[in-house]
Design an enzyme around this catalytic site. Structure first.
Site, short mmCIF file in Angstrom:
data_model
loop_
_atom_site.label_atom_id
_atom_site.label_comp_id
_atom_site.label_asym_id
_atom_site.label_seq_id
_atom_site.Cartn_x
_atom_site.Cartn_y
_atom_site.Cartn_z
N ARG A 88 0.51 -1.61 -2.17
CA ARG A 88 -0.66 -2.49 -2.15
C ARG A 88 -1.59 -2.13 -0.99
NH1 ARG A 88 -1.85 -5.63 -6.57
NH2 ARG A 88 -3.29 -6.54 -5.09
N THR A 94 -8.81 -5.38 -4.17
CA THR A 94 -9.18 -5.32 -5.60
C THR A 94 -10.61 -4.81 -5.79
OG1 THR A 94 -7.71 -7.21 -5.95
CG2 THR A 94 -9.29 -6.71 -7.71
N ARG A 105 -8.68 2.74 -3.48
CA ARG A 105 -9.83 2.08 -4.10
C ARG A 105 -11.12 2.34 -3.33
NH1 ARG A 105 -6.55 -3.36 -5.95
NH2 ARG A 105 -6.20 -2.74 -8.11
N HIS A 118 -3.50 0.31 -10.45
CA HIS A 118 -2.79 -0.98 -10.47
C HIS A 118 -1.53 -0.82 -9.63
CE1 HIS A 118 -0.70 -4.57 -11.93
NE2 HIS A 118 0.37 -3.80 -11.94
#
Ligand code: IDP
Ligand code: MG
Length: 136
Positions: A88, A94, A105, A118
């Site tokens: 994570r 996100t 990301r 994901h």
């Protein structure tokens, strides 16, 4: 104390279609996460809906299921010390605009929906998500 865990990672359609799989995998390996198993597949909208059913009440659920089933993806089991939280952290927030420098990301995400990867968010969900793709 060592706490070796397994977690599920998905290279989403936006990253897969830009041929970012190898670059993303290199980031996992550099962070001491090993790739136990991986496969490429193209899931149906019904399968995406099942995978993301925890989000079924969200306004973006339909869009999310369309997106995950829109093209090929790569699913992987990652293993390592504290793999769930570590993945994570490596992924980043996100929304790519809010992700920290150096995260996947931040590097590769296009938008909050096309955010490249994901990762399972808990031990319980890691188990469910790994069996969804690998123990059937
Ligand atoms: P996560 O992937 O960081 O765990 P979640 O909140 O579990 O984020 O949401 C699952 C996925 O749903 C996100 O990765 C993203 O692709 C999509 N998503 C989350 N929030 C939004 C939104 O506000 N609009 C559109 N898509 C969203
Ligand atoms: Mg999530």
């Amino acid at each position: 104390m060592s706490d070796v865990e397994q977690t599920l990672s998905i290279i989403k359609p936006d990253a897969y279609e830009r041929n970012l799989s190898d670059k993303i995998k290199a980031i996992f390996l550099k962070n001491n996460l090993s790739i136990l198993n991986s496969k490429k597949l193209h899931i149906s909208k019904d399968e995406a809906a099942e995978f993301y059913k925890v989000h079924q009440s969200k306004p973006f659920y339909d869009q999310l299921c369309n997106y995950l089933s829109s093209g090929p993806i790569e699913v992987m089991i990652l293993e390592g010390e504290n793999a769930i939280l570590k993945n994570r952290e490596i992924m980043g927030a996100t929304d790519p605009k809010k992700a920290k420098d150096g995260t996947i990301r931040k590097l590769y995400g296009i938008s909050i929906d096309k955010n490249s990867v994901h990762g399972s968010d808990s031990a319980e969900n890691a188990k469910i998500e790994i069996s969804f793709f690998f123990n059937k």
